[in-house]
Design a protein around this motif. Structure first.
Motif, PDB file in Angstrom:
ATOM      1  N   THR A  92      10.773 -46.832  11.296  1.00 12.07           N
ATOM      2  CA  THR A  92      10.556 -48.001  10.446  1.00 12.07           C
ATOM      3  C   THR A  92      10.476 -47.630   8.971  1.00 12.07           C
ATOM      4  O   THR A  92      10.090 -48.450   8.147  1.00 12.07           O
ATOM      5  N   GLU A  93      10.854 -46.387   8.648  1.00  7.07           N
ATOM      6  CA  GLU A  93      10.907 -45.903   7.270  1.00  7.07           C
ATOM      7  C   GLU A  93       9.559 -46.037   6.548  1.00  7.07           C
ATOM      8  O   GLU A  93       9.507 -46.455   5.394  1.00  7.07           O
ATOM      9  N   ILE A  94       8.493 -45.634   7.222  1.00  7.94           N
ATOM     10  CA  ILE A  94       7.183 -45.715   6.566  1.00  7.94           C
ATOM     11  C   ILE A  94       7.084 -44.762   5.389  1.00  7.94           C
ATOM     12  O   ILE A  94       6.224 -44.923   4.534  1.00  7.94           O
ATOM     13  N   ARG A  95       8.000 -43.827   5.307  1.00  7.19           N
ATOM     14  CA  ARG A  95       8.003 -42.910   4.167  1.00  7.19           C
ATOM     15  C   ARG A  95       8.272 -43.646   2.862  1.00  7.19           C
ATOM     16  O   ARG A  95       8.017 -43.129   1.781  1.00  7.19           O
ATOM     17  N   CYS A  96       8.787 -44.862   2.939  1.00  7.21           N
ATOM     18  CA  CYS A  96       9.074 -45.667   1.753  1.00  7.21           C
ATOM     19  C   CYS A  96       8.010 -46.730   1.509  1.00  7.21           C
ATOM     20  O   CYS A  96       8.154 -47.571   0.629  1.00  7.21           O
ATOM     21  N   CYS A  97       6.952 -46.712   2.298  1.00  6.62           N
ATOM     22  CA  CYS A  97       5.931 -47.754   2.227  1.00  6.62           C
ATOM     23  C   CYS A  97       4.633 -47.225   1.613  1.00  6.62           C
ATOM     24  O   CYS A  97       4.408 -46.019   1.547  1.00  6.62           O
ATOM     25  N   GLY A  98       3.793 -48.143   1.240  1.00 11.27           N
ATOM     26  CA  GLY A  98       2.462 -47.800   0.756  1.00 11.27           C
ATOM     27  C   GLY A  98       2.485 -46.972  -0.515  1.00 11.27           C
ATOM     28  O   GLY A  98       3.440 -46.990  -1.295  1.00 11.27           O
ATOM     29  N   ARG A  99       1.454 -46.233  -0.708  1.00 10.95           N
ATOM     30  CA  ARG A  99       1.275 -45.441  -1.932  1.00 10.95           C
ATOM     31  C   ARG A  99       2.365 -44.383  -2.094  1.00 10.95           C
ATOM     32  O   ARG A  99       2.880 -44.173  -3.185  1.00 10.95           O
ATOM     33  N   VAL A 100       2.745 -43.719  -0.971  1.00  8.75           N
ATOM     34  CA  VAL A 100       3.794 -42.701  -1.033  1.00  8.75           C
ATOM     35  C   VAL A 100       5.114 -43.338  -1.483  1.00  8.75           C
ATOM     36  O   VAL A 100       5.831 -42.781  -2.316  1.00  8.75           O
ATOM     37  N   GLY A 101       5.427 -44.494  -0.966  1.00 10.29           N
ATOM     38  CA  GLY A 101       6.649 -45.191  -1.347  1.00 10.29           C
ATOM     39  C   GLY A 101       6.667 -45.576  -2.820  1.00 10.29           C
ATOM     40  O   GLY A 101       7.713 -45.551  -3.462  1.00 10.29           O
ATOM     41  N   GLU A 102       5.494 -45.911  -3.338  1.00  7.69           N
ATOM     42  CA  GLU A 102       5.392 -46.256  -4.753  1.00  7.69           C
ATOM     43  C   GLU A 102       5.560 -45.037  -5.658  1.00  7.69           C
ATOM     44  O   GLU A 102       6.060 -45.145  -6.769  1.00  7.69           O
ATOM     45  N   LEU A 103       5.130 -43.875  -5.187  1.00  5.08           N
ATOM     46  CA  LEU A 103       5.110 -42.671  -6.016  1.00  5.08           C
ATOM     47  C   LEU A 103       6.372 -41.811  -5.904  1.00  5.08           C
ATOM     48  O   LEU A 103       6.514 -40.831  -6.630  1.00  5.08           O
ATOM     49  N   THR A 104       7.260 -42.153  -4.992  1.00  2.00           N
ATOM     50  CA  THR A 104       8.472 -41.342  -4.815  1.00  2.00           C
ATOM     51  C   THR A 104       9.707 -42.211  -4.995  1.00  2.00           C
ATOM     52  O   THR A 104       9.677 -43.410  -4.712  1.00  2.00           O
ATOM     53  N   PRO A 105      10.800 -41.603  -5.444  1.00  2.00           N
ATOM     54  CA  PRO A 105      12.044 -42.383  -5.559  1.00  2.00           C
ATOM     55  C   PRO A 105      12.561 -42.715  -4.160  1.00  2.00           C
ATOM     56  O   PRO A 105      12.246 -42.027  -3.193  1.00  2.00           O
ATOM     57  N   PRO A 106      13.370 -43.757  -4.061  1.00  2.00           N
ATOM     58  CA  PRO A 106      13.944 -44.095  -2.751  1.00  2.00           C
ATOM     59  C   PRO A 106      14.731 -42.900  -2.208  1.00  2.00           C
ATOM     60  O   PRO A 106      15.468 -42.255  -2.947  1.00  2.00           O
TER      61      PRO A 106
END
Length: 155
Positions: A92-106
């Motif tokens: 579900t691509e949680i790596r792009c969600c939450g705080r981590v998703g906000e702090l890293t580029p897509p």
């Protein structure tokens, strides 16, 4: 990997039908062999018919029989007939969600977790596809009492 009890029931039923010499055998008889729910087993039998592993013959003398020889039926065939061809792991691509998703580029690459899980699932599916019911039947031949019991229960 978790599978429904329908997979076990289907595997034993296919092997039992082979031991009877070809059938046809009614769903009630097949269920009684192992004390299973005839209603639930019949659902599994219908899925096996839909997958081309069994044929269904209507009428008073009807029932189910193997549609293919055991050497032409793999464990994967049975699992897919009962469980469907759905991948158990859903990324579900949680790596792009939450705080981590906000702090890293897509991300521009596939998710390493998904890649690893797909690789493991592929290995599992290949192992299932590599084993036929004929190989299991060969192992059962070392237990003639089982075949005799099945034949007796279905006669």
């Amino acid at each position: 990997m978790r599978m429904s009890k329908g997979v076990e029931w289907a595997l034993h039923t296919l092997l039992n039908l082979h031991m009877t010499g070809g059938g046809p055998v009614g769903s009630g008889q097949l269920a009684a062999v192992h004390g299973l729910s005839a209603t639930y087993l019949n659902k599994q039998l219908q899925l096996l018919v839909k997958a081309g592993l069994l044929t269904s013959l209507p009428g008073a003398r009807g029932g189910f029989r193997l549609a293919r020889a055991l050497q032409d039926i793999t464990l994967l065939d049975v699992v897919e007939a009962i469980e469907g061809d759905v991948r158990p792991f859903q990324c579900t691509e949680i790596r792009c969600c939450g705080r981590v998703g906000e702090l890293t580029p897509p991300p521009s690459e596939a998710c390493p977790v998904k890649v690893a899980m797909v690789r493991a699932e592929d290995a599992w599916r290949q192992a299932l596809a590599a084993q036929t019911l004929a190989e299991i039947q060969t192992e059962l031949e070392h237990r003639p009492d089982v075949a005799d019991a099945v034949r007796s229960a279905l006669s």
